[in-house]
Design a protein around this motif. Structure first.
Motif, short mmCIF file in Angstrom:
data_model
loop_
_atom_site.label_atom_id
_atom_site.label_comp_id
_atom_site.label_asym_id
_atom_site.label_seq_id
_atom_site.Cartn_x
_atom_site.Cartn_y
_atom_site.Cartn_z
N ALA A 269 44.57 45.87 29.08
CA ALA A 269 44.41 44.43 29.73
C ALA A 269 42.76 44.11 29.20
O ALA A 269 42.68 43.00 28.97
CB ALA A 269 44.60 44.56 31.07
N LEU A 270 41.76 45.02 29.35
CA LEU A 270 40.65 44.60 29.02
C LEU A 270 40.44 44.20 27.49
O LEU A 270 39.83 43.23 27.18
CB LEU A 270 39.65 45.88 29.12
CG LEU A 270 39.19 46.26 30.76
CD1 LEU A 270 38.45 47.58 30.59
CD2 LEU A 270 38.37 45.23 31.34
N ARG A 275 40.00 39.57 23.51
CA ARG A 275 40.23 39.03 22.47
C ARG A 275 40.84 37.64 22.69
O ARG A 275 40.58 36.60 21.90
CB ARG A 275 41.58 39.75 21.71
CG ARG A 275 41.21 41.02 21.13
CD ARG A 275 42.66 41.47 20.20
NE ARG A 275 43.69 41.62 20.75
CZ ARG A 275 44.19 42.55 21.37
NH1 ARG A 275 43.49 43.81 21.32
NH2 ARG A 275 45.57 42.76 21.95
N ARG A 276 41.40 37.39 23.83
CA ARG A 276 41.88 36.02 24.20
C ARG A 276 40.78 35.10 24.66
O ARG A 276 40.69 33.75 24.38
CB ARG A 276 42.78 35.93 25.26
CG ARG A 276 44.36 36.46 25.02
CD ARG A 276 45.03 36.44 26.08
NE ARG A 276 46.39 36.92 25.78
CZ ARG A 276 47.60 37.08 26.69
NH1 ARG A 276 47.16 36.60 27.92
NH2 ARG A 276 48.78 37.36 26.14
N ASP A 277 39.53 35.66 24.87
CA ASP A 277 38.46 35.00 25.34
C ASP A 277 37.81 34.15 24.08
O ASP A 277 37.12 32.84 24.09
CB ASP A 277 37.33 35.62 25.65
CG ASP A 277 37.39 36.51 27.21
OD1 ASP A 277 38.44 35.82 27.83
OD2 ASP A 277 37.16 37.34 27.53
N ARG A 278 38.18 34.58 22.89
CA ARG A 278 37.61 33.79 21.70
C ARG A 278 38.56 32.35 21.29
O ARG A 278 38.16 31.77 20.42
CB ARG A 278 37.57 34.65 20.47
CG ARG A 278 36.97 35.78 20.80
CD ARG A 278 36.69 36.82 19.36
NE ARG A 278 36.35 38.09 19.60
CZ ARG A 278 37.19 39.28 19.65
NH1 ARG A 278 38.50 38.96 19.50
NH2 ARG A 278 36.73 40.22 19.89
N GLU A 283 41.81 25.72 18.40
CA GLU A 283 42.71 24.84 18.82
C GLU A 283 44.07 25.51 18.97
O GLU A 283 44.44 26.17 17.92
CB GLU A 283 43.14 23.64 17.54
CG GLU A 283 41.98 22.62 17.49
CD GLU A 283 42.50 21.41 17.10
OE1 GLU A 283 43.67 20.92 17.07
OE2 GLU A 283 41.55 20.60 16.55
N ASN A 284 44.57 25.50 20.08
CA ASN A 284 45.93 25.92 20.58
C ASN A 284 46.51 25.36 21.73
O ASN A 284 46.02 24.09 21.90
CB ASN A 284 45.65 27.49 20.81
CG ASN A 284 44.33 27.58 21.64
OD1 ASN A 284 44.39 27.16 23.01
ND2 ASN A 284 43.17 28.23 21.42
N GLY A 379 33.04 30.32 31.56
CA GLY A 379 33.75 29.86 32.72
C GLY A 379 35.43 29.91 32.39
O GLY A 379 36.03 30.65 33.38
N HIS A 380 35.68 29.97 31.10
CA HIS A 380 37.13 30.16 30.88
C HIS A 380 37.45 31.60 30.95
O HIS A 380 38.75 32.15 31.30
CB HIS A 380 37.44 29.56 29.54
CG HIS A 380 37.49 28.19 29.72
ND1 HIS A 380 38.55 27.35 30.34
CD2 HIS A 380 36.59 27.22 29.22
CE1 HIS A 380 38.21 26.14 30.05
NE2 HIS A 380 37.26 26.10 29.39
N ALA A 381 36.56 32.67 30.66
CA ALA A 381 36.78 33.98 30.68
C ALA A 381 36.92 34.24 31.98
O ALA A 381 37.90 35.23 32.46
CB ALA A 381 35.54 34.65 30.06
#
Length: 583
Positions: A269-270, A275-278, A283-284, A379-381
């Motif tokens: 999970a870490l 990876r998702r923080d980037r 655009e997604n 903030g999003h992380a």
């Protein structure tokens, strides 16, 4: 029928190679030309789009289907299609094998390929939509809104059904290479029992039956995707039910294996969230980017594009419009609060302008290291890790102001910083004050505990950087200053103590905060740690030592910055002495 339907039908008509599954009903088209005409006459919606792949939902009069469109844009992708077969073909074949083995999965309808110069240029996979089915992530999103009694039944049914289905997959030898909540569809049966279906099948592998080691890896992969939702009780129930469904694993050490799975899942999970923080810079489905001559802006998908374009053209406009509602004015930042009509309902927003205060920070801002970029990213992380903070909505980086940057965030309704909230609470009766303080201590311990559980450290955890909001009797704590955040490899005992000591030293300003309230905070903090491998007694002693050092430094700073009473008295006498002589 819309333009997207015509475009998709045109691309499908250019495919030379088709393979159709036997129709499950008489309404299904019988040849590729009928498929193309049916899609052209239907309503098509773009569901997901990424690098080289797009997913469409096609609704016709007879049925609802999903179409995956892949484009081989590089020679590596074409070589991979030549060696392994296209992803559409593999997904069709794997779905057929799963149906033969009795594993619930999507129903394949057809696959098609268009070849150019002897290699696959683009390919398509068509599958039937599952009625009344949702992804596991969306299914779990309903959980926080349920009552406690209903939530307990919800958790038991979910855990039992998922453990039973996982055991069936592993007994059948199914190895899914990307098993997470988005690739599992859930359909609730009439009796309330959830039924799970596998999707995204190109990378699936098959074996006779899975031994314990690959099963453990797959279980950790699934639990890592559910790590934000699963409680220790849910994990224990899942493990017991899974072992009951696979009696051939009785020779393994159950408690030790459960600990290994939890530790492995936490590590996965870490890495997954890192990876998702980037994604905030691409655009997604969740974010988009607007770039023109005025500068660059990044925005959440819920923000209208025309509003982002107006902010990029004139980022100073909100500060002029809401100059009568300032929140913070300093040399480095300006914050105002305003209400805007974005969509159907009004939004209360916080507009923040960043300007570097020193020459070094000004040079770093010119090089691209702007403070607003940091707060947008963190903030999003934090939001992805279920850590309460003000959610950023728009980041504006103007070209004509190379050093300045702007950030628009959601306003936290009814929020006070921790010091102001504690001072207002001091006026209440003792019993009411301690009850509210204990609730706040638990919420604050869970907030900082989750922060450290995800290997995030904050060097400035003081009362002014934490806010408390109370709405309809619900109390929540938020972290609002993200300047001191950093990602570390491991949170050591010393680092935990240093982070918590700053908060404990801030609490010393309120003499009525008892040791019982601090213990409630520490126990809630420890419960958030993976495997609860933190000894609260050792942490208590370490925090006491560090907080004493912090208070000592604060007292030394105050004494050096402010002259003592004796010094003031001597200075006063020296200035008054000549007057007495003259008199």
């Amino acid at each position: 029928m819309n333009d997207l339907s015509k475009l998709l039908a045109t691309r499908l008509a250019a495919a030379q190679h088709w393979h159709l599954a036997p129709p499950a009903d008489s309404a299904a088209p019988g040849d590729p030309s009928e498929w193309c005409r049916a899609i052209a006459a239907s309503h098509t919606v773009l569901i997901k789009q990424g690098a080289g792949r797009a997913t469409y939902r096609v609704e016709s009069a007879s049925q609802v289907m999903f179409v995956k469109h892949y484009t081989a844009r590089s020679w590596r992708e074409r070589l991979r299609c030549w060696l392994r077969g296209s992803a559409s073909r593999r997904e069709f074949e794997h779905a057929s094998v799963l149906a033969a083995r009795g594993i619930p999965a999507i129903r394949p309808l057809a696959w098609a390929e268009r070849r150019a110069r002897g290699s696959v240029a683009e390919h398509f996979f068509l599958s039937a939509a599952l009625e009344q089915a949702t992804s596991l992530d969306d299914y779990l999103a309903q959980r926080p809104h349920l009552d406690l009694a209903v939530r307990a039944q919800f958790d038991d049914r979910l855990v039992d059904g998922l453990a039973t289905q996982c055991a069936a997959w592993h007994r059948a030898g199914v190895v899914h290479d990307d098993l997470h909540g988005g690739n599992l569809l859930v359909r609730t049966l009439a009796d309330g029992t959830p039924r799970f279906f596998l999707v995204d099948l190109p990378g699936i592998q098959f074996a006779a039956s899975l031994a314990w080691r690959p099963s453990r890896h797959l279980l950790a992969m699934l639990l890592s995707a559910m790590h934000l939702h699963a409680t220790p009780a849910m994990l224990a129930r899942f493990w017991e039910r899974y072992r009951a469904e696979r009696p051939e694993l009785d020779g393994s050490d159950a408690p030790l294996e459960a600990q290994r799975i939890v530790k492995l899942a936490h590590g996965m999970a870490l890495r997954l969230l890192d990876r998702r923080d980037r994604r905030v810079w691409r655009e997604n489905r969740e974010y988009y980017r607007v770039a023109n001559r005025q500068g660059v802006a990044y925005a959440a998908a819920s923000v209208p594009r025309e509003r982002v374009a107006s902010l990029l053209a004139n980022p100073q406009a909100p500060f002029r419009a809401h100059r009568d509602a300032p929140i913070k004015i300093s040399h480095s930042s300006l914050i105002v609060r305003g209400t805007e009509n974005w969509g159907d309902s009004p939004w209360t927003l916080a507009y923040k302008r960043y300007r570097p205060r020193t020459t070094l920070k000004w040079l770093l801002a010119l090089a691209g290291a702007r403070a607003a970029r940091r707060d947008w990213y963190w903030g999003h992380a934090l939001a992805a890790r279920k850590i309460a903070t003000a959610r950023p909505l728009v980041l504006v980086l103007p070209r004509h102001e190379r050093s300045a940057s702007y950030l628009v965030s959601e306003w936290i309704t009814g929020a006070k910083n921790l010091h102001l909230w504690a001072w207002s609470l001091a006026r209440h009766p003792r019993r009411q004050r301690h009850a509210a303080a204990q609730r706040c201590a638990v919420q604050l311990g869970e907030l900082i505990g989750r922060l450290h559980a995800w290997n995030l450290a904050h060097r400035d955890l003081k009362g002014a950087n934490l806010v408390v909001s109370e709405t309809h009797g619900d109390l929540r704590c938020h972290l609002v200053d993200l300047k001191g955040l950093r990602r570390v490899r491991q949170i050591s005992l010393r680092l935990r103590a240093r982070n918590l000591a700053r908060l404990l030293a801030s609490a010393s300003a309120h003499a009525w905060i008892s040791r019982t309230i601090r213990l409630r905070f520490l126990q809630a903090y420890v419960r958030q740690q993976p495997q609860r491998d933190v000894c609260w007694k050792a942490l208590w002693r370490a925090v006491d030592r560090e907080s004493a050092a912090v208070l000592g430094r604060w007292r030394e700073g105050e004494s050096s910055a402010r002259p003592s009473i004796a010094t003031v008295d001597v200075a006063r006498r020296s200035t008054q002495a000549p007057r007495r002589i003259a008199a």
